[in-house]
Write a protein that holds these residues in place. Sequence first.
Motif, mmCIF file in Angstrom:
data_model
loop_
_atom_site.group_PDB
_atom_site.id
_atom_site.type_symbol
_atom_site.label_atom_id
_atom_site.label_comp_id
_atom_site.label_asym_id
_atom_site.label_seq_id
_atom_site.Cartn_x
_atom_site.Cartn_y
_atom_site.Cartn_z
ATOM 1 N N GLY A 21 6.591 -9.675 6.819
ATOM 2 C CA GLY A 21 6.108 -8.337 6.282
ATOM 3 C C GLY A 21 6.970 -7.998 4.416
ATOM 4 O O GLY A 21 6.424 -7.816 3.060
ATOM 5 N N ILE A 22 8.592 -8.236 5.512
ATOM 6 C CA ILE A 22 9.106 -8.305 4.078
ATOM 7 C C ILE A 22 9.121 -9.470 2.908
ATOM 8 O O ILE A 22 9.856 -9.254 1.891
ATOM 9 C CB ILE A 22 10.615 -8.706 5.184
ATOM 10 N N ALA A 27 8.529 -10.598 -2.217
ATOM 11 C CA ALA A 27 7.889 -12.188 -3.839
ATOM 12 C C ALA A 27 6.738 -11.862 -4.396
ATOM 13 O O ALA A 27 6.997 -11.930 -5.519
ATOM 14 C CB ALA A 27 6.808 -13.039 -2.372
ATOM 15 N N VAL A 28 6.547 -10.439 -4.062
ATOM 16 C CA VAL A 28 5.556 -9.563 -4.738
ATOM 17 C C VAL A 28 6.294 -8.862 -5.622
ATOM 18 O O VAL A 28 5.437 -8.842 -6.818
ATOM 19 C CB VAL A 28 4.078 -8.722 -4.417
ATOM 20 N N ALA A 29 7.544 -8.149 -5.720
ATOM 21 C CA ALA A 29 8.213 -8.170 -6.509
ATOM 22 C C ALA A 29 9.287 -8.923 -7.067
ATOM 23 O O ALA A 29 9.858 -8.489 -8.563
ATOM 24 C CB ALA A 29 9.114 -6.827 -5.752
ATOM 25 N N VAL A 149 5.242 -3.033 7.276
ATOM 26 C CA VAL A 149 6.038 -3.478 5.865
ATOM 27 C C VAL A 149 5.130 -3.451 3.885
ATOM 28 O O VAL A 149 5.470 -2.880 3.550
ATOM 29 C CB VAL A 149 6.911 -4.755 5.637
ATOM 30 N N PRO A 150 3.736 -4.035 4.473
ATOM 31 C CA PRO A 150 3.154 -4.102 3.107
ATOM 32 C C PRO A 150 2.523 -2.664 2.686
ATOM 33 O O PRO A 150 2.558 -1.952 1.033
ATOM 34 C CB PRO A 150 2.648 -5.396 3.265
ATOM 35 N N LEU A 151 2.168 -1.745 3.707
ATOM 36 C CA LEU A 151 2.178 -0.451 3.587
ATOM 37 C C LEU A 151 2.756 0.714 3.790
ATOM 38 O O LEU A 151 2.586 1.860 2.725
ATOM 39 C CB LEU A 151 0.806 -0.310 4.738
ATOM 40 N N MET A 152 3.789 0.907 4.332
ATOM 41 C CA MET A 152 4.259 2.095 5.014
ATOM 42 C C MET A 152 5.541 1.833 4.195
ATOM 43 O O MET A 152 6.328 0.785 3.424
ATOM 44 C CB MET A 152 5.113 1.483 5.910
ATOM 45 N N ALA A 153 5.830 2.892 3.047
ATOM 46 C CA ALA A 153 6.232 2.851 2.048
ATOM 47 C C ALA A 153 8.363 3.242 2.357
ATOM 48 O O ALA A 153 9.426 3.114 1.342
ATOM 49 C CB ALA A 153 6.094 4.549 1.209
ATOM 50 N N ALA A 176 13.910 -0.821 -3.506
ATOM 51 C CA ALA A 176 12.774 0.830 -4.575
ATOM 52 C C ALA A 176 12.255 -0.513 -5.522
ATOM 53 O O ALA A 176 10.965 -0.240 -6.226
ATOM 54 C CB ALA A 176 14.649 1.548 -5.255
ATOM 55 N N ALA A 177 13.567 -1.209 -5.699
ATOM 56 C CA ALA A 177 12.943 -2.613 -6.682
ATOM 57 C C ALA A 177 11.635 -3.080 -5.783
ATOM 58 O O ALA A 177 10.651 -4.154 -6.406
ATOM 59 C CB ALA A 177 14.213 -3.537 -7.120
ATOM 60 N N TRP A 178 11.460 -3.319 -4.718
ATOM 61 C CA TRP A 178 10.309 -4.053 -4.370
ATOM 62 C C TRP A 178 9.232 -2.858 -3.744
ATOM 63 O O TRP A 178 8.094 -2.499 -3.332
ATOM 64 C CB TRP A 178 10.665 -4.552 -2.978
ATOM 65 N N GLY A 179 9.180 -1.808 -4.569
ATOM 66 C CA GLY A 179 8.636 -0.791 -4.619
ATOM 67 C C GLY A 179 8.853 0.137 -3.471
ATOM 68 O O GLY A 179 7.694 1.130 -2.605
ATOM 69 N N LYS A 180 9.769 0.163 -2.906
ATOM 70 C CA LYS A 180 9.661 1.107 -1.071
ATOM 71 C C LYS A 180 10.484 2.418 -1.333
ATOM 72 O O LYS A 180 10.947 2.624 -2.606
ATOM 73 C CB LYS A 180 10.593 0.885 -0.292
#
Length: 526
Positions: A21-22, A27-29, A149-153, A176-180
Amino acid sequence: MTALNTGRSVAVIGSGAMGAGIAQVAAVAGYTVRLYDTRPEAVAKAIAGIASALEKLVAKERINAIDCASAVARLQAAVTLADVADAGMVVEAIVENLEAKRALFAQLEAIVAEDCILATNTSSISVTAIAAGLRLPGRVAGMHFFNPVPLMALCEVVSGLATDGAVAQAVYDTAAAWGKNPVHAKSTPGFIVNRVARPFYAEGWRLLNEQAADAATIDAVMREAGGFRMGPFELMDLIGHDVNFSVTQSVFNAYFGDPRFTPSVLQQEMVNAGFLGRKVGRGFYQYGDAAVAPQVQAEAPQPKPEYVSYTVEQGAALNVVGGAVVDALAARLRAVGIEIVQRRMPESIRQAGPHDDAPAFHCNGATVYLTDGRSATQRARDNNHSDTVLVDLALDYGSAKRIAVACADQCTPAAYHAVVGLLQAAGFTVTRLDDVPGMAVMRTVAMLANEAADAVNQGVCNAAAADIAMQKGVNYPCGPLAWADAVGIEHIVRVLANLANSYGEDRYRVSPLLRRKQASGGRFHD
């Protein structure tokens, strides 16, 4: 130091659910990710799983096909630890064992550059202990993600005693850059979420042990009145009672037996019986095709009382007396056409000192109060009024489907039924709890706020972080400190003090920070 530059790769050690998940969110970021595991086949499986998950997001139009392909292309398998030598950050997500983590970081320290950040995804182990013994312990920080991990903020950024402040900020900025939604926390047992969440389970166990209601009924009250996504028992069934009990034991032991974190004997029995929850098909609920949903207690329909009044203090406006909580319930009653006659407390009674006569509803001889941590029976005795009924806290009285009530042992059936009829006329499903102090939602929210306040008071985090952590990490409908502000800190303190008096336990001691806010008239959030 700011967020890790996308020009530097991220290494993730461990390719299980958390590690994969990490790796996916990094990778998406836009980061190149090198994924390592002692089992090469596990890495291949994880990368294939990530690709599949991203393709499903493409099908749902959550991301486009180009971004999906680019993210998958940034995932690389590391055959040996030496393959992560040029990483700007390493995130460890291996087994939750102190010695294993220490050994891994000792190996990494000899491989990576001195400016490489070493982050651990531990959920319960001291970051200070993990970093101890390293040549550069200042570059070690916690980066605690939540599953999936991909769903939990939420991401808890945890600083040990040796963690450099710039490193912690870099981890925060990278998350934060990873969207969290990152929050800073100090390395103490349970960090923020696993510490502050303990009362959600613990008060549920106490309610069940004292036979306030059955598990399904308590869950329904917490969902449909408290606004929680799941009640404590269905959530523990989902987590697994073995896992939840182990975390509770760990926090209890880490705080040297603080009674606030005392594990439940009833949960120990669930574990001993093997009733672990969903994963074995049986916990508090049965799971599977043949499972039957348990019946939730609800009172039979009663007629609406003909006369309803509302006592307020002399000279006070109706819309401000008793705080927003009681006023919101009054608004619900009026919205469905229930006429409420305003009564004012005589000035002579108000000046006589502390009293329980306002704010309160009255119908057919019954007096109805918001619970203040005493049992209805005790409050009836204190007020010398037998027909006393209490209502529990609700997140939003305007939209709540259910409301919990409790009545004094001295209360007559006619008076109690009048209150039930009143609340049913307002559109509530009425659930009766046995007369336990503090009821269900109120005592749970008060204890959550108390624990969050203690975390802030002890420098674990600030008030904003405590509330963000509980909303983003475990999906609470409201941050516990914001909830305390809404209910009124003075009322929360009163509930806790009355619980302490009722039980005679240090478990319910009031946080010094709550006392301080009460004394100053302050709030946690402006």
